[in-house]
Design an enzyme around this catalytic site. Structure first.
Site, PDB file in Angstrom:
ATOM      1  N   ASP A   1      -0.360   4.388  -2.750  1.00 31.81           N
ATOM      2  CA  ASP A   1      -1.286   4.173  -4.043  1.00 31.81           C
ATOM      3  C   ASP A   1       0.802   3.893  -5.536  1.00 31.81           C
ATOM      4  OD1 ASP A   1      -3.516   4.158  -3.651  1.00 31.81           O
ATOM      5  OD2 ASP A   1      -3.298   6.535  -3.467  1.00 31.81           O
TER       6      ASP A   1
ATOM      7  N   LYS B   1       1.612  -0.928  -5.793  1.00 36.11           N
ATOM      8  CA  LYS B   1       1.755  -2.442  -4.920  1.00 36.11           C
ATOM      9  C   LYS B   1       1.168  -3.601  -5.604  1.00 36.11           C
ATOM     10  CE  LYS B   1       0.124  -0.219  -1.424  1.00 36.11           C
ATOM     11  NZ  LYS B   1      -0.064   0.911  -1.010  1.00 36.11           N
ATOM     12  N   GLY B   2      -0.302  -3.131  -6.013  1.00 36.60           N
ATOM     13  CA  GLY B   2      -1.099  -4.363  -6.804  1.00 36.60           C
ATOM     14  C   GLY B   2      -0.416  -4.927  -7.960  1.00 36.60           C
TER      15      GLY B   2
ATOM     16  N   ASN C   1      -9.539   0.502   2.747  1.00 34.82           N
ATOM     17  CA  ASN C   1      -9.395   1.916   2.533  1.00 34.82           C
ATOM     18  C   ASN C   1      -8.679   1.876   0.975  1.00 34.82           C
ATOM     19  OD1 ASN C   1      -7.425   0.522   4.484  1.00 34.82           O
ATOM     20  ND2 ASN C   1      -6.822   2.277   5.375  1.00 34.82           N
TER      21      ASN C   1
ATOM     22  N   GLY D   1      -6.873   0.559  -2.170  1.00 36.17           N
ATOM     23  CA  GLY D   1      -7.498   0.144  -3.539  1.00 36.17           C
ATOM     24  C   GLY D   1      -5.555   0.089  -4.434  1.00 36.17           C
ATOM     25  N   HIS D   2      -5.961  -1.454  -4.443  1.00 34.73           N
ATOM     26  CA  HIS D   2      -5.173  -1.762  -4.915  1.00 34.73           C
ATOM     27  C   HIS D   2      -5.208  -1.683  -6.195  1.00 34.73           C
ATOM     28  CE1 HIS D   2      -2.343  -2.546  -1.694  1.00 34.73           C
ATOM     29  NE2 HIS D   2      -2.961  -2.105  -1.300  1.00 34.73           N
ATOM     30  N   THR D   3      -4.646  -1.375  -7.610  1.00 34.82           N
ATOM     31  CA  THR D   3      -4.863  -1.752  -9.425  1.00 34.82           C
ATOM     32  C   THR D   3      -4.740  -3.089 -10.047  1.00 34.82           C
ATOM     33  OG1 THR D   3      -5.653   0.252  -9.011  1.00 34.82           O
ATOM     34  CG2 THR D   3      -5.611  -0.819 -11.160  1.00 34.82           C
TER      35      THR D   3
ATOM     36  N   THR E   1     -10.200   7.739   4.363  1.00 35.27           N
ATOM     37  CA  THR E   1     -11.457   7.283   3.068  1.00 35.27           C
ATOM     38  C   THR E   1     -12.935   7.205   2.821  1.00 35.27           C
ATOM     39  OG1 THR E   1     -10.761   4.864   3.593  1.00 35.27           O
ATOM     40  CG2 THR E   1      -9.577   5.914   1.535  1.00 35.27           C
TER      41      THR E   1
ATOM     42  N   GLN F   1      -1.343   0.957   1.741  1.00 32.39           N
ATOM     43  CA  GLN F   1      -1.099   2.443   2.206  1.00 32.39           C
ATOM     44  C   GLN F   1       0.294   2.545   1.943  1.00 32.39           C
ATOM     45  OE1 GLN F   1      -3.187   0.529   5.036  1.00 32.39           O
ATOM     46  NE2 GLN F   1      -5.398   1.656   2.817  1.00 32.39           N
TER      47      GLN F   1
ATOM     48  N   THR G   1      -2.963   6.825   8.507  1.00 30.56           N
ATOM     49  CA  THR G   1      -3.566   5.860   8.382  1.00 30.56           C
ATOM     50  C   THR G   1      -3.828   5.469   9.731  1.00 30.56           C
ATOM     51  OG1 THR G   1      -4.678   3.965   7.730  1.00 30.56           O
ATOM     52  CG2 THR G   1      -2.706   3.397   8.071  1.00 30.56           C
TER      53      THR G   1
ATOM     54  N   THR H   1     -10.167   4.384  -4.645  1.00 35.51           N
ATOM     55  CA  THR H   1     -10.951   4.347  -3.753  1.00 35.51           C
ATOM     56  C   THR H   1     -12.075   5.005  -3.909  1.00 35.51           C
ATOM     57  OG1 THR H   1      -8.979   2.718  -2.795  1.00 35.51           O
ATOM     58  CG2 THR H   1     -11.314   3.817  -1.369  1.00 35.51           C
TER      59      THR H   1
ATOM     60  N   PRO I   1      -8.461  13.779  -6.196  1.00 36.42           N
ATOM     61  CA  PRO I   1      -7.344  14.005  -6.775  1.00 36.42           C
ATOM     62  C   PRO I   1      -6.256  13.598  -6.208  1.00 36.42           C
ATOM     63  CG  PRO I   1      -8.630  15.962  -6.736  1.00 36.42           C
ATOM     64  CD  PRO I   1      -9.518  14.583  -6.338  1.00 36.42           C
TER      65      PRO I   1
ATOM     66  N   LYS J   1       6.003   4.050 -12.301  1.00 39.87           N
ATOM     67  CA  LYS J   1       5.471   4.543 -12.893  1.00 39.87           C
ATOM     68  C   LYS J   1       6.530   6.022 -13.816  1.00 39.87           C
ATOM     69  CE  LYS J   1       0.912   5.940 -12.178  1.00 39.87           C
ATOM     70  NZ  LYS J   1      -0.039   6.410 -11.507  1.00 39.87           N
TER      71      LYS J   1
HETATM   72  P1  GDP Z   1      -1.469   0.547  -5.279  1.00 38.91           P
HETATM   73  O1  GDP Z   1      -2.283   1.074  -4.363  1.00 38.91           O
HETATM   74  O2  GDP Z   1       0.187   0.719  -4.099  1.00 38.91           O
HETATM   75  O3  GDP Z   1      -2.008  -1.024  -5.925  1.00 38.91           O
HETATM   76  O4  GDP Z   1      -1.832   1.583  -6.452  1.00 38.91           O
HETATM   77  P2  GDP Z   1      -2.926   1.725  -6.846  1.00 38.91           P
HETATM   78  O5  GDP Z   1      -3.686   0.739  -7.447  1.00 38.91           O
HETATM   79  O6  GDP Z   1      -3.963   3.204  -5.625  1.00 38.91           O
HETATM   80  O7  GDP Z   1      -2.496   3.104  -7.977  1.00 38.91           O
HETATM   81  C1  GDP Z   1      -1.790   2.943  -8.605  1.00 38.91           C
HETATM   82  C2  GDP Z   1      -1.660   3.654 -10.274  1.00 38.91           C
HETATM   83  O8  GDP Z   1      -0.914   3.461 -11.004  1.00 38.91           O
HETATM   84  C3  GDP Z   1      -2.997   2.629 -11.026  1.00 38.91           C
HETATM   85  O9  GDP Z   1      -3.693   3.366 -11.658  1.00 38.91           O
HETATM   86  C4  GDP Z   1      -1.792   1.991 -11.897  1.00 38.91           C
HETATM   87  O10 GDP Z   1      -2.584   1.192 -12.746  1.00 38.91           O
HETATM   88  C5  GDP Z   1      -1.360   2.418 -12.590  1.00 38.91           C
HETATM   89  N1  GDP Z   1       0.227   1.989 -12.291  1.00 38.91           N
HETATM   90  C6  GDP Z   1       0.630   0.998 -11.865  1.00 38.91           C
HETATM   91  N2  GDP Z   1       1.833   1.168 -12.138  1.00 38.91           N
HETATM   92  C7  GDP Z   1       2.302   2.229 -13.300  1.00 38.91           C
HETATM   93  C8  GDP Z   1       3.455   2.109 -14.256  1.00 38.91           C
HETATM   94  O11 GDP Z   1       4.354   2.091 -13.997  1.00 38.91           O
HETATM   95  N3  GDP Z   1       2.602   3.372 -15.330  1.00 38.91           N
HETATM   96  C9  GDP Z   1       1.603   3.920 -14.931  1.00 38.91           C
HETATM   97  N4  GDP Z   1       1.685   5.199 -15.871  1.00 38.91           N
HETATM   98  N5  GDP Z   1       1.097   3.631 -14.393  1.00 38.91           N
HETATM   99  C10 GDP Z   1       1.184   2.377 -13.022  1.00 38.91           C
HETATM  100  P1  IMO Z   2      -3.731   1.825  -0.897  1.00 39.60           P
HETATM  101  O1  IMO Z   2      -2.688   0.186  -0.312  1.00 39.60           O
HETATM  102  C1  IMO Z   2      -3.180   6.268   0.014  1.00 39.60           C
HETATM  103  C2  IMO Z   2      -4.598   7.786   3.809  1.00 39.60           C
HETATM  104  C3  IMO Z   2      -6.588   8.569   3.293  1.00 39.60           C
HETATM  105  C4  IMO Z   2      -6.064   9.618   4.458  1.00 39.60           C
HETATM  106  C5  IMO Z   2      -5.213   8.770   5.155  1.00 39.60           C
HETATM  107  C6  IMO Z   2      -6.518   7.845   6.442  1.00 39.60           C
HETATM  108  O2  IMO Z   2      -4.829   1.788  -2.123  1.00 39.60           O
HETATM  109  O3  IMO Z   2      -2.354   2.610  -1.440  1.00 39.60           O
HETATM  110  P2  IMO Z   2      -8.398   6.147   5.732  1.00 39.60           P
HETATM  111  O4  IMO Z   2      -8.855   5.964   5.457  1.00 39.60           O
HETATM  112  O5  IMO Z   2      -7.093   4.973   6.312  1.00 39.60           O
HETATM  113  O6  IMO Z   2      -8.601   6.093   7.846  1.00 39.60           O
HETATM  114  O7  IMO Z   2      -6.807   7.391   5.979  1.00 39.60           O
HETATM  115  O8  IMO Z   2      -4.088   7.691   4.706  1.00 39.60           O
HETATM  116  N1  IMO Z   2      -5.082   6.314   2.979  1.00 39.60           N
HETATM  117  C7  IMO Z   2      -4.471   5.727   1.425  1.00 39.60           C
HETATM  118  N2  IMO Z   2      -3.777   6.868   0.565  1.00 39.60           N
HETATM  119  N3  IMO Z   2      -3.509   4.895  -0.606  1.00 39.60           N
HETATM  120  C8  IMO Z   2      -3.985   3.839   0.150  1.00 39.60           C
HETATM  121  O9  IMO Z   2      -4.130   2.954   0.700  1.00 39.60           O
HETATM  122  C9  IMO Z   2      -4.678   4.629   1.334  1.00 39.60           C
HETATM  123  N4  IMO Z   2      -5.160   4.560   2.634  1.00 39.60           N
HETATM  124  C10 IMO Z   2      -5.514   5.563   3.514  1.00 39.60           C
HETATM  125  O10 IMO Z   2      -6.149   9.237   1.736  1.00 39.60           O
HETATM  126  O11 IMO Z   2      -5.236  10.971   3.809  1.00 39.60           O
HETATM  127 MG    MG Z   3      -4.475   2.583  -3.976  1.00 42.50          MG
END
Ligand code: GDP
Ligand code: IMO
Ligand code: MG
Length: 426
Positions: free
Chosen positions: A14, A17-18, A39, A41-43, A130, A224, A239, A300, A304, A331
């Site tokens: 998280d 990356k997305g 698992n 979730g790329h935003t 997840t 991840q 994972t 995903t 929290p 961020k």
């Molecule tokens: P990923 O799994 O690495 O693609 O990241 P996620 O999408 O799960 O989580 C990143 C969260 O932070 C998402 O809700 C994004 O929209 C948000 N985000 C990304 N870059 C920034 C930033 O620079 N500032 C803030 N406030 N939010 C960001």
């Molecule tokens: P992105 O690509 C954050 C965490 C889970 C759990 C562990 C194992 O969005 O960054 P799994 O479902 O793979 O068996 O879970 O890894 N986890 C993640 N945490 N971002 C993810 O993906 C994750 N994918 C798995 O919360 O602790």
């Molecule tokens: Mg994510």
């Protein structure tokens, strides 16, 4: 010959990356996912709309970029269909821009049930999965009994599916996990498998290597984070795939000599979702404020996320394993609210020694972070601040001096536009 650049998370996932794959995608001919599955979730955010992708690569919104789901991915056809259905209204030409490896493993409904059964049985020691079936699917891959995307067109697919499901049923029975409606699950699966058949199912290792040979640029998109890697993460709280650069080689069929830049992406602080060690975790009001300010809830699962200060020993470790050439800091705006920002430079172990390594004992021992305090920037950065405030610049210089890799990008908000290139990227 061109190179394959890799973009991956250096923390516990998280990192953003997305967002950055979407920002970088116009520079690349191909974006390819190499591991993980639903698992992830790329935003991505642009034009006021937020999209969350799980299995589809984050280059999908860029018209000229080809997107590949690589052999290292575990693909759930049901989640895939739902993702495509959601994206339909955006006029994306999937027939031209999306390719799926025949060698990607299939997540079948019993994999999800097994994930839940195993987690329930672990009780307090649960991983915090997840529950998307990731672990059980990789287990079957390594156990040489999994089904792959390329199998869906074979005449005995149904038979092989039923055979695998039978194996899973007997395990589920041992776990007293029998409360599910199999005919519904099976129907949903086969509807989705039929849907999947219309997409370009390819030998992606040939596809990618031809692109490299033709001089097309490729970006490998990690899922991840490095600290969740099956070998190098805080095992067993990890994972089930190799999330590190080496995973891009095996997950796409790319030889190490073709790897170019390695973009290591990290938040200006730390988060983790699920169980496992987190040395700088803040269980107090400061952590709560960070979670609120950063909107730290899983993309995903909605759970929290645990929050804490930046952890340099962990980042050093991730940089070492991945061969990171550029750091991307995400961020930064979330830390706007703090007068003082703490950075963990070392860990103090139970035997009172101080180290800047990630010790094997991180799972079992209490690790006390040693912090350096830096002044906060107390500015609203999230819109249009093309020049960084001096305190933020000092924060970055401190990180660079400790990590010995340049920070080439700073992100100030979730939108595509809220991105500052700090030094020339390629
Ligand atoms: P990923 O799994 O690495 O693609 O990241 P996620 O999408 O799960 O989580 C990143 C969260 O932070 C998402 O809700 C994004 O929209 C948000 N985000 C990304 N870059 C920034 C930033 O620079 N500032 C803030 N406030 N939010 C960001
Ligand atoms: P992105 O690509 C954050 C965490 C889970 C759990 C562990 C194992 O969005 O960054 P799994 O479902 O793979 O068996 O879970 O890894 N986890 C993640 N945490 N971002 C993810 O993906 C994750 N994918 C798995 O919360 O602790
Ligand atoms: Mg994510």
């Amino acid at each position: 010959m061109s190179k394959v650049d890799v973009l991956l998370g250096l923390q516990w996932g998280d990192e953003g990356k997305g967002k950055i794959v979407d920002v970088f995608a116009p520079r690349y001919d191909v974006v390819a996912r190499f591991q993980g599955g639903p698992n992830a979730g790329h935003t991505l955010e642009f034009d006021g709309i937020k999209h969350v992708l799980h299995q589809i690569p984050s280059g999908i919104f860029r018209e000229k970029t080809l997107n590949v789901i690589g052999n290292g991915v575990v693909l759930d056809p049901i989640v895939f269909k739902a993702e495509i259905d959601k994206l339909k209204k955006y006029n994306i030409s999937f027939d031209r821009n999306l390719f799926i490896s025949k060698k990607a493993q299939l997540i079948i409904p019993t994999h999800r049930l097994l994930d839940r059964a195993y987690e329930t049985a672990k009780g307090d020691n649960k991983i915090g999965s997840t529950l998307k079936g990731i672990g059980p699917t990789y287990q079957d891959k390594i156990g040489r009994q999994g089904l792959r995307v390329g199998d869906i067109v074979s005449s005995n697919f149904k038979e092989r599916f039923s055979k695998l499901a039978e194996i899973h049923f007997s395990i589920l029975k041992q776990y007293n996990f029998t409360d599910f409606n199999w005919s519904d699950l099976e129907k949903e699966f086969f509807d989705s498998v039929n849907f999947l058949k219309q997409f370009q199912l390819i030998d992606s290792e040939y596809f990618i290597n031809e692109q490299i040979k033709n001089g097309s640029s490729v970006l490998a998109e990690g899922a991840q984070g490095s600290l969740l890697d099956i070998d190098f993460g805080s095992y067993p709280f990890v994972t089930s795939s190799n999330t590190v650069t080496a995973g891009a080689c095996t997950g796409l069929g790319v030889a190490p000599k073709h790897i170019g830049e390695v973009f290591g992406i990290f938040k200006a602080y730390s988060t983790r979702v699920g169980s496992g060690p987190f040395p700088t975790e803040l269980l107090d009001d400061v952590g709560e404020r960070m979670r609120k300010q950063g909107n730290e809830f899983g993309s995903t699962t909605g759970r929290p996320r645990r929050c804490g200060w930046l952890d340099l020993p962990s980042l050093k470790y991730s940089i070492m394993i991945n061969g990171v050439t550029q750091l991307l800091m995400m961020k930064a705006d979330v830390l706007n609210i703090f007068d003082t920002i703490k950075v963990c430079t070392h860990y103090k172990l139970e035997n009172e020694t101080t180290v800047d390594r990630v010790p094997y004992e991180i799972i079992t021992e209490k690790i006390t972070p040693v912090y350096t305090d830096l002044p906060g920037w107390k500015n609203n950065l999230s819109r249009d601040s093309s020049k960084l405030p001096s305190e933020l610049e000092s924060y970055i210089l401190f990180i660079e001096s400790q990590l010995e890799v340049p920070v080439t990008l700073v992100s100030m908000g979730p939108d595509r536009e809220q991105t500052i290139l700090r030094k020339s990227t390629k």
